[in-house]
Design a protein around this motif. Structure first.
Motif, PDB file in Angstrom:
ATOM      1  N   ALA A  34      13.505  -8.660  -0.123  1.00 34.64           N
ATOM      2  CA  ALA A  34      13.469  -7.771   1.042  1.00 34.64           C
ATOM      3  C   ALA A  34      13.615  -8.572   2.332  1.00 34.64           C
ATOM      4  O   ALA A  34      14.306  -8.152   3.277  1.00 34.64           O
ATOM      5  N   LYS A  35      12.974  -9.728   2.377  1.00 38.80           N
ATOM      6  CA  LYS A  35      13.092 -10.602   3.547  1.00 38.80           C
ATOM      7  C   LYS A  35      14.477 -11.226   3.616  1.00 38.80           C
ATOM      8  O   LYS A  35      15.098 -11.304   4.686  1.00 38.80           O
ATOM      9  N   ARG A  36      14.959 -11.706   2.469  1.00 40.90           N
ATOM     10  CA  ARG A  36      16.236 -12.427   2.418  1.00 40.90           C
ATOM     11  C   ARG A  36      17.386 -11.549   2.899  1.00 40.90           C
ATOM     12  O   ARG A  36      18.264 -12.010   3.632  1.00 40.90           O
ATOM     13  N   TYR A  37      17.373 -10.279   2.498  1.00 41.70           N
ATOM     14  CA  TYR A  37      18.476  -9.389   2.843  1.00 41.70           C
ATOM     15  C   TYR A  37      18.125  -8.408   3.965  1.00 41.70           C
ATOM     16  O   TYR A  37      18.966  -7.598   4.351  1.00 41.70           O
ATOM     17  N   ASP A  38      16.912  -8.477   4.473  1.00 45.26           N
ATOM     18  CA  ASP A  38      16.432  -7.590   5.527  1.00 45.26           C
ATOM     19  C   ASP A  38      16.665  -6.124   5.150  1.00 45.26           C
ATOM     20  O   ASP A  38      17.298  -5.350   5.868  1.00 45.26           O
ATOM     21  N   VAL A  39      16.134  -5.761   3.989  1.00 42.36           N
ATOM     22  CA  VAL A  39      16.251  -4.410   3.452  1.00 42.36           C
ATOM     23  C   VAL A  39      14.852  -3.866   3.198  1.00 42.36           C
ATOM     24  O   VAL A  39      13.986  -4.577   2.693  1.00 42.36           O
ATOM     25  N   ASP A  40      14.629  -2.614   3.539  1.00 40.90           N
ATOM     26  CA  ASP A  40      13.342  -1.988   3.233  1.00 40.90           C
ATOM     27  C   ASP A  40      13.275  -1.683   1.737  1.00 40.90           C
ATOM     28  O   ASP A  40      14.193  -1.058   1.180  1.00 40.90           O
ATOM     29  N   VAL A  41      12.201  -2.113   1.100  1.00 41.10           N
ATOM     30  CA  VAL A  41      12.041  -1.956  -0.342  1.00 41.10           C
ATOM     31  C   VAL A  41      10.743  -1.205  -0.631  1.00 41.10           C
ATOM     32  O   VAL A  41       9.664  -1.631  -0.211  1.00 41.10           O
ATOM     33  N   LEU A  42      10.874  -0.090  -1.343  1.00 41.21           N
ATOM     34  CA  LEU A  42       9.707   0.646  -1.831  1.00 41.21           C
ATOM     35  C   LEU A  42       9.376   0.110  -3.220  1.00 41.21           C
ATOM     36  O   LEU A  42      10.284  -0.109  -4.033  1.00 41.21           O
ATOM     37  N   PHE A  43       8.102  -0.085  -3.479  1.00 41.04           N
ATOM     38  CA  PHE A  43       7.674  -0.620  -4.768  1.00 41.04           C
ATOM     39  C   PHE A  43       6.631   0.320  -5.357  1.00 41.04           C
ATOM     40  O   PHE A  43       5.526   0.448  -4.828  1.00 41.04           O
ATOM     41  N   THR A  44       6.997   1.008  -6.445  1.00 40.85           N
ATOM     42  CA  THR A  44       6.065   1.929  -7.098  1.00 40.85           C
ATOM     43  C   THR A  44       5.213   1.146  -8.087  1.00 40.85           C
ATOM     44  O   THR A  44       5.674   0.760  -9.157  1.00 40.85           O
ATOM     45  N   VAL A  62       4.474  -0.076  -0.539  1.00 43.41           N
ATOM     46  CA  VAL A  62       3.908   0.203  -1.855  1.00 43.41           C
ATOM     47  C   VAL A  62       3.599   1.694  -1.966  1.00 43.41           C
ATOM     48  O   VAL A  62       2.973   2.285  -1.077  1.00 43.41           O
ATOM     49  N   ILE A  63       4.054   2.301  -3.061  1.00 44.71           N
ATOM     50  CA  ILE A  63       3.763   3.710  -3.299  1.00 44.71           C
ATOM     51  C   ILE A  63       3.145   3.893  -4.681  1.00 44.71           C
ATOM     52  O   ILE A  63       3.385   3.098  -5.596  1.00 44.71           O
ATOM     53  N   ALA A  64       2.348   4.937  -4.802  1.00 38.74           N
ATOM     54  CA  ALA A  64       1.657   5.236  -6.059  1.00 38.74           C
ATOM     55  C   ALA A  64       2.526   6.130  -6.936  1.00 38.74           C
ATOM     56  O   ALA A  64       3.354   6.893  -6.433  1.00 38.74           O
ATOM     57  N   PRO A  65       2.331   6.073  -8.260  1.00 37.10           N
ATOM     58  CA  PRO A  65       3.167   6.869  -9.159  1.00 37.10           C
ATOM     59  C   PRO A  65       2.779   8.344  -9.260  1.00 37.10           C
ATOM     60  O   PRO A  65       3.537   9.135  -9.830  1.00 37.10           O
ATOM     61  N   TYR A  66       1.628   8.713  -8.692  1.00 32.60           N
ATOM     62  CA  TYR A  66       1.140  10.097  -8.800  1.00 32.60           C
ATOM     63  C   TYR A  66      -0.192  10.168  -8.064  1.00 32.60           C
ATOM     64  O   TYR A  66      -0.846   9.139  -7.850  1.00 32.60           O
ATOM     65  N   MET A  67      -0.596  11.371  -7.661  1.00 27.77           N
ATOM     66  CA  MET A  67      -1.963  11.571  -7.195  1.00 27.77           C
ATOM     67  C   MET A  67      -2.344  13.023  -7.385  1.00 27.77           C
ATOM     68  O   MET A  67      -1.499  13.921  -7.438  1.00 27.77           O
ATOM     69  N   ASP A  68      -3.642  13.271  -7.524  1.00 28.67           N
ATOM     70  CA  ASP A  68      -4.159  14.624  -7.546  1.00 28.67           C
ATOM     71  C   ASP A  68      -4.409  15.065  -6.107  1.00 28.67           C
ATOM     72  O   ASP A  68      -4.211  14.293  -5.164  1.00 28.67           O
ATOM     73  N   THR A  69      -4.858  16.282  -5.919  1.00 34.43           N
ATOM     74  CA  THR A  69      -5.014  16.795  -4.557  1.00 34.43           C
ATOM     75  C   THR A  69      -6.455  17.152  -4.191  1.00 34.43           C
ATOM     76  O   THR A  69      -6.720  17.548  -3.053  1.00 34.43           O
ATOM     77  N   GLU A  70      -7.380  17.019  -5.131  1.00 36.78           N
ATOM     78  CA  GLU A  70      -8.776  17.347  -4.842  1.00 36.78           C
ATOM     79  C   GLU A  70      -9.345  16.418  -3.771  1.00 36.78           C
ATOM     80  O   GLU A  70      -8.960  15.252  -3.683  1.00 36.78           O
TER      81      GLU A  70
END
Length: 245
Positions: A34-44, A62-70
């Motif tokens: 991401a640094k080398r190519y100056d690209v935004d990278v999402l990582f699940t 960083v993103i999570a693979p799922y979440m509940d809503t309670e």
């Protein structure tokens, strides 16, 4: 504050193909790319690895693979949104084919994410489903036919262009990713040049003979596409084409 994603972007998922140190090492390599190519990278990242990845990388979203809503309180074993955010997750995947949800639950989860300034990354199996989900105004939609996920076969460019067109007709600011079955940098390049805001891969990276090399090739292709779009160049110049069938 919710992260602003620069396009084109790249997204990496690991599902349960790898875990523990292997996730950490892949995340570090993705951060370097991401640094080398100056690209935004999402990582699940898997739940157990979110904090470690978030605290030891600089450029990954960083993103999570799922979440509940309670809300906080009762609900043992539910995935609490506040807990994910506190661990370093800045967004969440919603309605992946391996964790499908009803439209009502998709909408509820998008609203919950908005309330916490977390990105909502919604998967859709068809263009029709993507259009329905777009009405809830998530940040990102990933239209990917479930039969192609992990198959090594990717969506054709007509599907990609149609999904982008239909989603942005609802809300032009929704980002559209293409990800199903991607195994090469050329596929990443073609999707972005065909109108996608980003591309992503899971098994195409972690299942490769050299995952680090595959990751680098794909992120480099995002950079290449971005440069060509910026320059207004013809993307067909001397390029081989990928058979997506």
């Amino acid at each position: 504050m919710k992260p602003a994603i620069r396009t084109p972007f790249f997204e990496i998922g690991v599902k349960n193909y790898i875990f523990g140190d292997d996730v950490f090492y892949l995340a570090q390599e993705a951060d370097r790319a991401a640094k080398r190519y100056d690209v935004d990278v999402l990582f699940t990242a898997p739940y157990a690895d979110i904090r470690r990845v978030a605290e030891n990388t600089e450029r990954l979203i960083v993103i999570a693979p799922y979440m509940d809503t309670e809300p906080p309180g009762r609900g043992m074993a539910n995935v609490l949104p506040e807990s994910l955010k506190a661990a370093g997750a800045r967004g969440v995947v919603i309605n992946h084919c391996e964790k499908p949800m009803t439209l009502a639950k998709i909408r509820e989860t998008i609203e919950r994410a908005k309330g916490l300034d977390m990105l909502s990354f919604v998967c859709a199996d068809t263009v029709e489903e993507a259009k329905a989900v777009a009405l809830f105004h998530p940040d990102i939609i990933n239209p990917e036919p479930s039969g192609l996920i992990g198959s090594g076969r990717s969506s054709d460019l007509e599907f990609a262009a149609c999904s982008v067109r239909e989603i942005k007709a609802v809300f032009p600011d929704i980002l559209v990713e293409q990800a199903a079955g991607i195994t090469s940098g050329m596929q990443v390049f073609e999707y972005i040049m065909s109108g996608a805001d980003g591309a992503g891969a899971a098994s195409g990276i972690v299942g490769a003979v050299d995952p680090f090399a595959a990751l680098d090739e794909m992120i480099a292709s995002v950079r290449r596409a971005k440069d060509m779009l910026t320059q207004g160049r013809d993307w067909n110049e001397n390029l081989p084409r990928i058979d997506h069938t």
